[in-house]
Design a protein around this motif. Structure first.
Motif, mmCIF file in Angstrom:
data_model
loop_
_atom_site.group_PDB
_atom_site.id
_atom_site.type_symbol
_atom_site.label_atom_id
_atom_site.label_comp_id
_atom_site.label_asym_id
_atom_site.label_seq_id
_atom_site.Cartn_x
_atom_site.Cartn_y
_atom_site.Cartn_z
ATOM 1 N N SER A 1 0.733 -1.278 0.149
ATOM 2 C CA SER A 1 0.034 0.068 -0.039
ATOM 3 C C SER A 1 0.988 1.312 -0.021
ATOM 4 O O SER A 1 0.335 2.411 0.316
ATOM 5 C CB SER A 1 -0.976 -0.032 1.179
ATOM 6 O OG SER A 1 -0.234 0.079 2.375
ATOM 7 N N TRP A 2 2.049 1.169 -0.300
ATOM 8 C CA TRP A 2 3.052 2.111 -0.115
ATOM 9 C C TRP A 2 3.665 2.095 -1.641
ATOM 10 O O TRP A 2 3.940 0.887 -2.116
ATOM 11 C CB TRP A 2 4.010 2.295 0.881
ATOM 12 C CG TRP A 2 3.529 2.557 2.445
ATOM 13 C CD1 TRP A 2 2.715 1.595 2.924
ATOM 14 C CD2 TRP A 2 3.184 3.831 2.958
ATOM 15 N NE1 TRP A 2 2.359 2.349 4.170
ATOM 16 C CE2 TRP A 2 2.434 3.787 3.831
ATOM 17 C CE3 TRP A 2 3.645 5.120 2.468
ATOM 18 C CZ2 TRP A 2 2.272 4.669 4.977
ATOM 19 C CZ3 TRP A 2 3.202 6.196 3.299
ATOM 20 C CH2 TRP A 2 2.615 5.814 4.585
ATOM 21 N N GLY B 1 -0.681 13.553 -1.427
ATOM 22 C CA GLY B 1 -0.910 12.288 -1.659
ATOM 23 C C GLY B 1 -0.134 11.537 -2.685
ATOM 24 O O GLY B 1 0.465 10.477 -3.026
ATOM 25 N N ARG C 1 2.994 9.692 -1.973
ATOM 26 C CA ARG C 1 2.891 8.250 -1.111
ATOM 27 C C ARG C 1 1.540 7.476 -1.841
ATOM 28 O O ARG C 1 0.583 7.449 -1.252
ATOM 29 C CB ARG C 1 2.556 8.479 0.348
ATOM 30 C CG ARG C 1 1.657 9.695 0.797
ATOM 31 C CD ARG C 1 1.535 9.609 2.100
ATOM 32 N NE ARG C 1 0.797 10.827 2.469
ATOM 33 C CZ ARG C 1 -0.692 11.048 2.329
ATOM 34 N NH1 ARG C 1 -1.500 9.872 1.775
ATOM 35 N NH2 ARG C 1 -1.229 12.115 2.616
ATOM 36 N N GLU C 2 1.731 7.329 -3.171
ATOM 37 C CA GLU C 2 0.526 6.388 -3.841
ATOM 38 C C GLU C 2 0.136 5.345 -2.818
ATOM 39 O O GLU C 2 1.096 4.465 -2.415
ATOM 40 C CB GLU C 2 0.827 5.976 -5.298
ATOM 41 C CG GLU C 2 1.156 7.282 -6.365
ATOM 42 C CD GLU C 2 -0.053 8.323 -6.397
ATOM 43 O OE1 GLU C 2 -1.480 7.716 -6.352
ATOM 44 O OE2 GLU C 2 -0.043 9.166 -6.724
ATOM 45 N N ASP D 1 -2.771 3.149 -0.453
ATOM 46 C CA ASP D 1 -3.843 3.138 0.756
ATOM 47 C C ASP D 1 -3.008 3.735 1.844
ATOM 48 O O ASP D 1 -3.562 4.108 2.836
ATOM 49 C CB ASP D 1 -4.644 1.933 1.051
ATOM 50 C CG ASP D 1 -5.689 1.583 0.069
ATOM 51 O OD1 ASP D 1 -6.146 2.510 -0.741
ATOM 52 O OD2 ASP D 1 -6.396 0.713 0.100
ATOM 53 N N ASN D 2 -1.641 3.516 2.055
ATOM 54 C CA ASN D 2 -0.872 3.740 2.919
ATOM 55 C C ASN D 2 -1.301 3.344 4.515
ATOM 56 O O ASN D 2 -1.476 3.833 5.699
ATOM 57 C CB ASN D 2 -0.878 5.424 3.153
ATOM 58 C CG ASN D 2 -0.409 6.036 2.006
ATOM 59 O OD1 ASN D 2 -1.078 7.100 1.563
ATOM 60 N ND2 ASN D 2 0.632 5.587 1.113
ATOM 61 N N HIS E 1 -5.381 6.149 1.810
ATOM 62 C CA HIS E 1 -4.933 7.306 1.114
ATOM 63 C C HIS E 1 -5.492 8.632 1.520
ATOM 64 O O HIS E 1 -5.956 9.531 0.830
ATOM 65 C CB HIS E 1 -5.096 7.326 -0.212
ATOM 66 C CG HIS E 1 -4.010 7.845 -1.061
ATOM 67 N ND1 HIS E 1 -2.766 7.640 -1.026
ATOM 68 C CD2 HIS E 1 -4.294 9.214 -1.939
ATOM 69 C CE1 HIS E 1 -2.158 8.775 -1.840
ATOM 70 N NE2 HIS E 1 -3.332 9.635 -2.249
#
Ligand SMILES: O=C(O)c1cc(C(=O)O)c2c(n1)C(=O)C(=O)c1cc(C(=O)O)[nH]c1-2
Length: 573
Positions: A245-246, A286, A289-290, A292-293, A318
């Motif tokens: 997610s990163w 955002g 940092r594409e 969901d993070n 995100h």
């Protein structure tokens, strides 16, 4: 002068224990050796005490005391006042605010202030028994205000964290330091503001520093020795579950935020801690940092013995609106199902099955939500976000959230949640920031709506139906207390401390405390007399959220209320 010049200054002010002889008689040193994990587990059965941050591990902020009730609350008045405004190394010029939750053990109150102060007070009179000062370096990087939310007490010790990311154990009887550990890198912008909790033989603490681009974590230390037991990072490193997610390239994850800046709750049956995590860093940008993070803006369930993450639920994937999910997870049961409720900055109430993180319901709890929408089946559809450099966008709720860190309460008697709500929007324009260690990684200019801000205290049932609402001209941003006297207590930014009928929302009593409320009231009893204690003091980040309150008096008093003691009749003279 450098940071290191202050390192040992704590010793110099570590001598503050009063002799025990003060006007009004002897004060016995506090005895808390018998405050065991088992007692804290069963805290509901000793309502005369407030043994842990939320009163009980389930986060309900509910007391079974009912001496003060809907019939007589109009007669309560101040019993004593403690002034916490001791000047410190960084006070005066700093963004301090009095945010502590007092802990009460067998007649003694333990309280923290900003700037590393801790006090033991006689709960009956407010007289100081001892004081301790940790020397906070004057050049510490404060992410979000010079604040401290309280102490934990167990096994004869008082535990607290400091602005320069130490966790410290004091002897509860004397206020002398027993051990002192560093759990964050202050030069990178990490700090500590939360109240620790003690579970079993562990003191558990979390990091602050989301606006500096640090990687959030939770840490556990041995109660007796201070030895480090485990650390759980809230952003996975490459290769770990959730790392997809990163961005695969670069170091966005290493500065990804997800701090644990508010105390979690605990269920001994699942053996899980339920912790809310903070925003991803940088907040509004955002583009760097594409994905969901994970596990930022999430509810994370952590095995208390190992620190391993068992499940997570992300409230704002995100995030580009600064919607930390740090808020408490209140544990409750319905139809035999073990659930948790969480009121998120993003304006939605989440009810989850706390054994596995399954979604039970999602309901909006504030009138104005424009950033996006979350459907009943959990789909998140963003609508308004700061995408283009320098272009202003307006959204509700603003970055302060529809509910700030201050806590809701749950009454098992009514089955309702009582929630302090801020209905406030903001305008943000994104601006890209290069990452530099120790420099704020805040990627927008933000202006909070002043004219349109309102607030309310609302009661919700477990399905998210609003049962009553008490409207206020200013956002409500202080924690709520619920009692078996069918009362709900909550303070206003303008200084009023209010008691409401828990069933109707009718305002039954009000007291002007002289400064705004941004902390957490508790209740306790000594010798059969019930007290309501509230730390009062406007300041910190609350000022920034409510620009209309800029310049309001910064108070620093703990005010304790009770019913009048029996007044002697004429014949007694
Ligand atoms: O991401 C973080 O690490 C972090 C920490 C803190 C803090 O430690 O108080 C706050 C915030 N974020 C934050 O976003 C915020 O709105 C906030 C308000 C307050 C306060 O004490 O009133 N702290 C914090």
């Amino acid at each position: 002068m450098t940071t290191s010049d202050y390192v040992d200054a704590g010793e110099a002010v570590d001598q503050g224990r009063l002799s025990g002889k003060v006007a009004g008689g002897e004060i016995a040193p506090p005895v808390t050796e018998n405050l065991t994990y088992e007692r804290i587990l069963d805290a509901r059965s000793e309502p005369e005490n407030w043994l842990t941050y939320y009163g009980t591990y389930d986060g309900q902020r509910y007391s079974t005391l009912d001496q003060i009730n809907t019939e007589n609350v109009s007669r309560i008045g101040p019993a004593w006042i403690f002034q916490a405004g001791v000047s410190g190394i960084i006070a005066g010029t700093s963004t301090y605010s009095f945010e502590a939750t007092p802990i009460v053990v067998d007649g003694v109150m333990f309280l923290s202030g900003w700037d590393g102060w801790v006090w033991a007070l006689d709960g009956r009179t407010g007289k100081e028994i001892w004081r301790y000062k940790h020397a906070v370096p004057f050049d510490v990087s404060l992410c979000c205000g010079n604040v401290n939310r309280g102490v934990a007490v167990a096994s004869g010790k008082v535990f607290f964290v400091t602005a320069n990311a130490h966790v410290i154990a004091l002897d509860a009887g004397t206020g002398k330091r027993v051990w002192d550990k560093t759990y964050g890198d202050v030069r990178a912008g990490e700090s500590g503001t939360l109240a620790p909790i003690v579970v079993k033989n562990l003191v558990i603490v979390g990091s602050s520093g989301g606006e500096f681009g640090v990687r959030g974590h939770l840490d556990a230390f041995d109660v007796e020795t201070g030895e480090h037991q485990w650390r759980s990072y809230m952003v996975p490193k490459p290769g770990e579950p959730g790392s997809e997610s990163w961005p695969a390239d670069g170091e966005a994850w290493a500065r990804g935020g997800g701090n644990c800046w508010l105390t979690g709750t605990f269920d001994p049956e699942t053996n899980l801690l339920y912790w809310g995590t903070g925003n991803p860093a940088p907040d509004f940008d955002g583009g760097v940092r594409e994905g969901d993070n994970l596990y930022t803006d999430s509810i994370v369930a952590i095995d208390v013995d190992s620190g391993q993450i068992r499940w997570h639920y992300q409230c704002t994937p995100h995030d580009v609106w600064d919607y930390d999910s740090m808020s408490e997870c209140i544990l409750f049961e319905r139809d035999g199902r073990k659930l948790l409720a969480h009121f998120d900055k993003n304006g939605y109430m989440f009810v989850l099955d706390r054994t596995n993180g399954e979604r039970v319901s999602i309901t909006p709890f504030v009138d104005r939500i424009t950033w996006g929408a979350i459907s009943r089946d959990g789909q998140v559809v963003p609508k308004i976000y700061p995408e283009e450099e320098g272009v202003e966008v307006h959204f509700y709720p603003g970055p302060a959230g529809a509910k700030e860190w201050t806590h809701a309460a749950y009454s098992p008697k009514t089955g309702w949640f009582y929630v302090p709500i801020q209905d406030v929007g903001a305008t943000a324009a994104r601006r890209r920031r290069e990452f530099r260690e120790g420099i704020p990684y805040w990627s927008a200019g933000v202006a909070v709506d002043i004219e349109e801000a309102v607030g309310y205290l609302s009661a919700f049932d477990a399905d998210g139906n609003e049962k009553w609402r008490w409207r206020n001209e200013l956002p409500m941003c202080a924690s709520v207390l619920a009692t078996a006297g069918d009362l709900v207590f909550a303070g206003e930014p303008s200084g009023e401390f209010n008691a409401y009928d828990a069933r109707t929302g009718d305002l039954l009593w009000q007291f002007q405390c002289g400064s705004g409320h941004h902390s957490s009231p508790v209740t306790y009893a000594i010798d059969g007399r019930q007290y309501i204690a509230v730390p009062v003091g406007w300041g910190g980040w609350a000022e920034g959220f409510l620009p209309g309150m800029l310049g309001a008096g910064h108070g620093s008093a703990l005010i304790v209320f009770a019913l009048p003691e029996q007044t002697p009749s004429r014949g007694d003279h």
